[in-house]
Design a protein around this motif. Structure first.
Motif, mmCIF file in Angstrom:
data_model
loop_
_atom_site.group_PDB
_atom_site.id
_atom_site.type_symbol
_atom_site.label_atom_id
_atom_site.label_comp_id
_atom_site.label_asym_id
_atom_site.label_seq_id
_atom_site.Cartn_x
_atom_site.Cartn_y
_atom_site.Cartn_z
ATOM 1 N N PRO A 238 -38.523 42.440 -4.192
ATOM 2 C CA PRO A 238 -39.229 41.971 -5.386
ATOM 3 C C PRO A 238 -38.397 40.986 -6.214
ATOM 4 N N LEU A 241 -38.419 37.606 -4.417
ATOM 5 C CA LEU A 241 -39.646 36.852 -4.694
ATOM 6 C C LEU A 241 -39.606 36.241 -6.094
ATOM 7 N N PHE A 242 -39.024 36.956 -7.033
ATOM 8 C CA PHE A 242 -38.892 36.491 -8.421
ATOM 9 C C PHE A 242 -37.969 35.271 -8.487
ATOM 10 N N HIS A 245 -38.967 32.434 -4.957
ATOM 11 C CA HIS A 245 -40.312 31.874 -4.909
ATOM 12 C C HIS A 245 -40.960 31.770 -6.290
ATOM 13 N N LEU A 247 -42.002 33.792 -8.565
ATOM 14 C CA LEU A 247 -43.095 34.661 -8.984
ATOM 15 C C LEU A 247 -42.631 35.519 -10.153
ATOM 16 N N ALA A 252 -44.953 39.367 -8.363
ATOM 17 C CA ALA A 252 -44.074 39.677 -7.225
ATOM 18 C C ALA A 252 -44.292 41.102 -6.743
ATOM 19 N N ASN A 253 -44.373 42.030 -7.674
ATOM 20 C CA ASN A 253 -44.547 43.437 -7.299
ATOM 21 C C ASN A 253 -45.953 43.747 -6.832
ATOM 22 N N VAL A 310 -44.476 31.166 0.061
ATOM 23 C CA VAL A 310 -44.924 32.533 -0.177
ATOM 24 C C VAL A 310 -45.869 33.047 0.909
#
Length: 414
Positions: A238, A241-242, A245, A247, A252-253, A310
């Motif tokens: 997570p 992704l934060f 990417h 998010l 993300a979660n 993503v």
């Protein structure tokens, strides 16, 4: 006098234990959903952030042998319900933590409570159901891993983003207190022990034999390698992704949680069914399912980390998680099948100790340290190789499993 347990009550017991295991993984994973928020609030390094996950695992593995011995000698249901109360209160207290050290202490206490349930629950389920259905039944029990983990990410992400990370801990800790009462009054099944076993075989001698049980040792090493890799990925994806990417915490979660729950449910249930079918054809059936799951899942995990966008990242995560979750029911069933029922709780306690000591008790901090040195993407690329190593151990274990199964299972008593 032996009291028969009806099929309906067996299903009720499985459902209740599944619900508790679900809460187990929600409370365990909610921390990782709010990693970015805690880091910003406390101003800590990635190494310190990773140690919040390691603190849980350190206490979990260190206290597990104590509960393992208690589980082989005391009331397993009462131990499980007491553990549920402890970890639920600790999760709630994490929501009131004013600083890093108090949050660290709360997370370590969560590990103490969950160790009680983790050591005794698989043996309870094994005694409720016949041997031929163990793989499928345990897969239903362990479906709580992807579902609970996903709910932990989802609830943590949504509550943390909208109300703050303190509120996330408060909300996920409360349901456990409600489930503790029905668990306390669950009617435990009779232990399936060998009536001809000596006291030595039931006691310390049987405990020491675990370390001479080649199937148990190599199966535990496979699970340790898997736990290192997947534990590290679960805690850092997570945040990956934060950062990589761009998010936000909630999105993300939500994405990672939704992917995990679908892939995890499918992989876990398919693994249980395939394991039971292959086991009827070969004594190493469970290990073949797990080993190939690791080998196929590892390159997809590498692809997920390297993917530039993503959509490709999430597609690779889905495939990797599906194949990796194939192992959940089979490898835990192997522990049951190759160990003496009289020391089964201790067998799971020893397994818990080593898979976490060598696995996710250290991998969050190690990956956090690597991230501080090389960046998070490069740090995460160390994990697919460890997944492949887990597959190697599965195939090694297959060489010994038939002999150890024959020694472990007591005769059926009518």
């Amino acid at each position: 006098m032996k009291v028969a347990i009806s099929p309906a009550y067996r299903r009720y017991a499985l459902g209740l234990l599944l619900a508790v295991n679900l809460l187990n993984y929600i409370d365990r994973q909610v921390l990782f959903a709010v990693f970015p928020l805690i880091k910003a609030d406390f101003g800590i390094s990635d190494t310190e952030l990773g140690f919040l996950g390691s603190a849980f695992m350190l206490s979990y593995m260190l206290i597990a042998p104590v509960f393992g011995w208690l589980g082989d000698h005391w009331n397993r249901v009462r131990l499980a319900s007491t553990g549920l109360i402890i970890w639920s209160f600790a999760t709630i207290l994490a929501g009131f933590a004013p600083g890093y050290r108090s949050l660290l202490a709360a997370r370590a206490t969560v590990g103490v409570g969950e160790a009680s349930f983790g050591t005794v629950s698989p043996g309870l389920i094994a005694d409720f159901f016949e041997k031929e259905k163990r793989g499928s039944v345990l897969s239903w029990f362990y479906v709580a891993i992807p579902v609970g983990s996903a709910l932990g990410y989802l609830m943590g992400g949504v509550l943390g983003q909208r109300f703050g990370w303190h509120y996330a801990f408060l909300m996920v800790g409360l349901p456990g207190l409600l489930v503790a009462l029905p668990l306390w009054f669950l009617r435990a099944p009779e232990r399936r022990v060998d009536p001809d076993a000596t006291e030595t075989e039931k006691g310390i001698g049987a405990y020491l034999q675990l370390f001479h049980n080649r199937s148990f040792v190599t199966n535990t090493l496979a699970m340790a390698a898997m736990t290192f890799a997947i534990g590290g990925l679960a805690q850092w994806i997570p945040t990956f992704l934060f950062r990589t990417h761009a998010l936000n915490v909630e999105k993300a979660n939500l994405m990672f949680g939704a992917t995990t729950v679908v892939a995890g449910i499918l992989g876990t249930l398919v693994g249980g069914v395939l394991g039971d079918r292959w086991q009827k054809k070969s004594s190493k059936g469970y290990l073949l399912v797990s080993g190939w799951g690791f080998f196929i899942g590892a390159p997809f995990a590498a692809w997920a980390i390297m993917a530039p966008g993503v959509p490709a990242c999430m597609a690779a995560i889905f495939v990797a998680e599906f194949f990796l979750f194939l192992n959940t029911g089979p490898l835990n069933t192997v522990i049951i099948n190759v160990t003496n029922p009289a020391v089964r709780a201790m067998a799971f306690a020893v397994n818990i100790f080593f898979i976490h000591a060598l696995g996710d008790a250290v991998s969050p901090s190690i990956l956090g340290w690597f991230s501080d040195l090389w960046g998070l993407r490069n740090a995460l690329l160390t994990t697919p190789m460890v997944m492949a190593l887990a597959g190697v151990f599965c195939f090694i274990c297959g060489r010994f499993v038939a002999e150890d199964m024959a020694r472990a299972e007591p005769p059926e008593v009518g």
